[in-house]
Write an enzyme that holds these catalytic residues in place. Structure first.
Site, short mmCIF file in Angstrom:
data_model
loop_
_atom_site.label_atom_id
_atom_site.label_comp_id
_atom_site.label_asym_id
_atom_site.label_seq_id
_atom_site.Cartn_x
_atom_site.Cartn_y
_atom_site.Cartn_z
N HIS A 170 0.83 -1.20 0.00
CA HIS A 170 0.00 0.00 0.00
C HIS A 170 0.87 1.26 0.00
O HIS A 170 0.70 2.16 -0.83
CB HIS A 170 -0.90 -0.02 1.25
CG HIS A 170 -1.82 1.16 1.38
ND1 HIS A 170 -3.13 1.12 0.96
CD2 HIS A 170 -1.63 2.39 1.88
CE1 HIS A 170 -3.70 2.30 1.20
NE2 HIS A 170 -2.80 3.09 1.76
N GLU A 171 1.83 1.31 0.91
CA GLU A 171 2.68 2.50 1.00
C GLU A 171 3.58 2.63 -0.23
O GLU A 171 3.90 3.73 -0.65
CB GLU A 171 3.49 2.49 2.30
CG GLU A 171 2.65 2.52 3.58
CD GLU A 171 1.64 3.66 3.64
OE1 GLU A 171 1.86 4.69 2.98
OE2 GLU A 171 0.61 3.50 4.33
N HIS A 229 1.69 4.61 -2.78
CA HIS A 229 1.75 6.06 -2.55
C HIS A 229 3.11 6.62 -3.01
O HIS A 229 3.19 7.60 -3.74
CB HIS A 229 1.58 6.37 -1.05
CG HIS A 229 0.16 6.30 -0.57
ND1 HIS A 229 -0.84 7.07 -1.10
CD2 HIS A 229 -0.43 5.58 0.43
CE1 HIS A 229 -1.99 6.83 -0.46
NE2 HIS A 229 -1.76 5.91 0.47
N GLU A 240 -4.77 7.79 -3.02
CA GLU A 240 -5.26 6.52 -2.48
C GLU A 240 -5.53 5.51 -3.60
O GLU A 240 -5.40 4.30 -3.40
CB GLU A 240 -6.52 6.77 -1.64
CG GLU A 240 -6.97 5.61 -0.79
CD GLU A 240 -6.10 5.33 0.44
OE1 GLU A 240 -5.15 6.10 0.71
OE2 GLU A 240 -6.38 4.31 1.12
#
Lengths: 517, 517
Positions: free
Chosen positions: A279-280, A283, A309
């Site tokens: 997820h990170e 980003h 997101e």
């Protein structure tokens, strides 16, 4: 004539240069503050807080003064009266927006909000620890009031919640967001019910239940960290412009030259650390795709929260929770954790996609129920700001909605309406962007596959090059050049829609849970 | 009358508050930049430089603008016309000094120096790598010229080197510094000669030579780091306000709330990592002793470079290179490195204090020859700035001085006049503070022992509490309240003098090398 024209052009260019220098300064102050916040979360010694708070407050007020200076206003007016190329016009549009907002709110109100939230945070923490909503209620009341006042200064004629939402999502209409969230609620509630029924039916039939415990066990922190680095390696994270550290609440931050990732390791949650790292990565990978040459201007900055997101969710869900990903990645994981030897890729895939029928906590939710957690917060905060819901009624309303949408009722406020930090920060209008990001991720992923062909084989080979190039080309490199709607339409050929997300979850979970379509 | 007076007092207080707020802002911007520099040296990814350079340049120009703003001048004048208490008067004195300097130098010149040094650094690096002074000469020439011009703006009537020196040491007269450095030269040259002769005599007699190889071997990085943490533990480093990391060139930085230490580990230089860690502890320990409540003003900031260096040298030399320290610390070191089992404390002590008779490199020098390295640089840079020495003659002069003072002639400029980075930074007048710091360390340590009694037994017990309290009380807590000369006189009862340093080295090295007194 020719020479006169050219001198006017030069002059226009001078004005723009002066403007850009000013914008870059503001951006550099903001990026410096970003490093200070990273430092605070990741490496700062415990007792560094008093000095850090003063440093951050100074940088924030300097940034505010630079932005709201009369000279900024004068330059904006001059530039708006001229014929600018698209890129410059976009920079002017973005700065104008921020200028108008920041100049319209009195500095005393900004300071009062800042003081109140500084005080609200420990109060919320204590209230949550003691499961005591009464303690938090007056602070929440005060914050609702202040944020209403704040919205009123920005636009006295608009719905205050709309104004607050547009702080996080300037170029998505609240109406669009609302329609998407309503569709999620209306379609996910029955889907989740069908999944629950199917799960129950299986436990009483001969069909094997889905595997949910492929990652059960205790996993060493250092090995988890090594595996997190493997994950980032395999996704193509650029270590020359990034790093991995741990933080209590994982985040990523930085610029196109230096976009860092944090994650966390818990002995019993190997899967959580893998998905959080992916997820990170999403980003940071977006940030790293912003153009170098536009550093310091909106053209070199990410397009707001939902698009950000969408990048984290695209990698986390569409890549990291896919079957081919686990076919490729499980052998890598086994090298760090030989105890995974007997787990099959299918079991890993099933475990990474289980739907929880009794989870109360948003940050532990699965890909489906997650959005109902968001819808509940959205409905409550919208009604709080409009005045349709009184603060004292929040716990009851919260619990009723959990029962209605998720079939489970919190027994305490600590695991109910006190669970999230956001309201104590005065952040109303933020939650929806989480769901909008997932929805957009599906739309972008579908558009990418439409152009590149299905990515499963590529993912199975650990080859993310095409997908990433598509994202760079269609999303990252534009920075804030286009409004969000324009960006979405240019990338996908369509308006922002929940269609692709719903198709994706129907197909994926229909197959996983053998639902009738 | 009473009420009128009180209203004037209130007004004075208002003016001071406004002034202090401004000073604190400047300080916060500077401290934020300090974090960005720490980050750059310690954790920043390789390719983060372009953005970081812009962030630092923005903060530096904001800080300059805040300081040199007309409003700062107006407040200074108002406050100087009033009767302030000592503390406030000290704050005004310090800010006035900086204000006068920064307003007197045209911003274009500051920018030209900054551009020239940015370019000089890679040129110096290349010149050093290729042992080619010719490449560096024109840049050095340019920097000498610019810094002369810079000094002229600040005080057209003063000796320009004096002006540059006072940038680093505002409250020590250059004459005082010069006298001290001359005394060091005149007394250390014969002392080092006597040591060389004694060493030679031993090798041809039956007397055992001093132990120099107690720490020979290869030492694992991780174990070295663990030992560096032991060192910091044993000295009483406050981990709640600090941390230890590695950096290519060890340094310490921060504020009283967060003062960090860096060190480096080389497999074959365990002793170097221990002494460097103790040195940086001394710096950080000074910073941590500055008063919390004065954070953001000169009263909460360290008194310049020589006093800072006195703190690092006091701990490094008077504590860390003492016999009782090794009696206490060797058992600790043996737990990390069992291979030290056969080393005695006396052998460790001797190895930590060997005098090199053929070392050309300042940063590898011992406690005695170090100062001749400094004297050489001081004499050369003073003559460069005055114009008595031409840039092209630097290598020859450098080599001659090394031969004269240290009896060793560099064979290349890379290990001669190109070895240090400082001149490529445009830092002329900085080197002397290294020696002044050591000299002051001895004076302070003597004063502390005079009051507390000999510290050897305490050091042998690992009890540094009294010593540290004495330093807190007499040095740290004052920040910049007193000028350097005042601070020294209050702490030691005497003017700044080299007496104690020379007594200390005569006694220590006389005994070590069995010299006749």
């Amino acid at each position: 004539m020719a020479s006169e024209q050219s001198s006017t052009e030069t002059e226009a260019s001078d004005v723009y240069d002066e403007f850009e220098t000013r914008v870059e300064r503001i951006s550099n102050v903001g990026n410096a503050a970003g490093i200070l916040r990273w430092d605070q979360e990741v490496v700062m010694p415990d007792e560094g807080t008093p000095a850090r708070a003063q440093q951050l407050s100074t940088l924030s007020s300097i940034s505010h003064e630079l932005l709201t200076d009369d000279e900024t206003g004068r330059l904006l007016e001059e530039l708006e009266a001229r014929d600018l190329d698209d890129e410059r016009a976009a920079v002017v549009r973005e700065v104008r927006r921020q200028y108008d907002r920041e100049t319209s709110v009195p500095q005393e109100l900004v300071e009062e909000i800042s003081k109140t939230t500084a005080n609200a945070h420990p109060t919320w923490k204590q209230a949550k620890a003691e499961d005591d909503f009464e303690t938090f209620a007056p602070v929440l009341e005060k914050l609702v009031e202040l944020k209403r006042e704040y919205a009123h200064h920005i636009d006295p004629d608009a719905d205050p919640y709309e104004v607050l939402f547009s702080e996080y999502e300037p170029y998505i209409e609240l109406e669009t967001a609302e329609e998407i969230l309503e569709r999620l609620r209306d379609e996910l509630v029955p889907l989740i019910e069908a999944i629950d029924e199917s799960t129950e039916a299986r436990t009483t039939s001969d069909d094997a239940a889905l595997e949910t415990d492929a990652f059960a066990g205790e996993f060493d922190d250092d090995d988890q960290e090594a595996l997190a680095r493997d994950v980032l390696d395999s996704l193509g994270y650029n270590w020359d412009r990034g790093r991995l550290d741990t933080a209590p609440h994982p985040f990523s931050s930085g610029t196109q030259f230096d976009a860092r990732v944090t994650t966390r390791f818990e002995p019993e949650d190997l899967l959580g650390s893998i998905t959080s790292t992916i997820h990170e990565f999403g980003h940071a990978n977006y940030t790293l795709g912003l153009p170098d040459e536009a550093y310091g201007t909106p053209l070199g900055e990410a397009r707001d929260l939902s698009v950000h997101e969408s990048q984290s969710r695209l990698w986390e869900n569409h890549v990291g929770r896919s079957r081919p990903f686990w076919e490729q990645f499980l052998p890598v994981a086994r090298e760090r954790f030989p105890e995974l030897e007997d787990v099959t890729p299918e079991e890993a895939y099933e475990s990474a996609n289980q739907v929880y029928d009794d989870n109360l906590i948003r940050v532990e939710a699965d890909e489906l129920t997650y959005h109902l957690h968001i819808v509940i917060r959205f409905e409550i905060e919208r009604d709080l700001i409009s005045g349709d819901l009184a603060v004292e009624d929040v716990p009851e309303t919260w619990n009723d909605k959990y029962e209605e949408y998720l079939g489970v009722r919190p027994e305490t406020d600590a695991e109910g309406c006190l669970q999230d930090i956001h309201w104590s920060h005065g952040s109303f209008g933020y939650f929806p962007t989480y769901s909008l990001g997932s929805v957009l991720a599906a739309q972008l992923y579908a558009a990418a596959e439409d152009e590149l062909g299905e990515q499963d084989d590529r993912i199975r080979d650990g080859d993310f090059g095409d997908l990433n190039r598509w994202l760079r080309e269609n999303v990252h490199r534009h920075g804030k050049r286009y409004t969000t709607q324009e960006l979405i339409e240019r990338a996908t050929g369509e308006e922002f829609t929940a269609d692709y997300f719903l198709e994706y979850v129907d197909a994926k979970y229909g197959a996983l849970y053998s639902l009738e379509s």
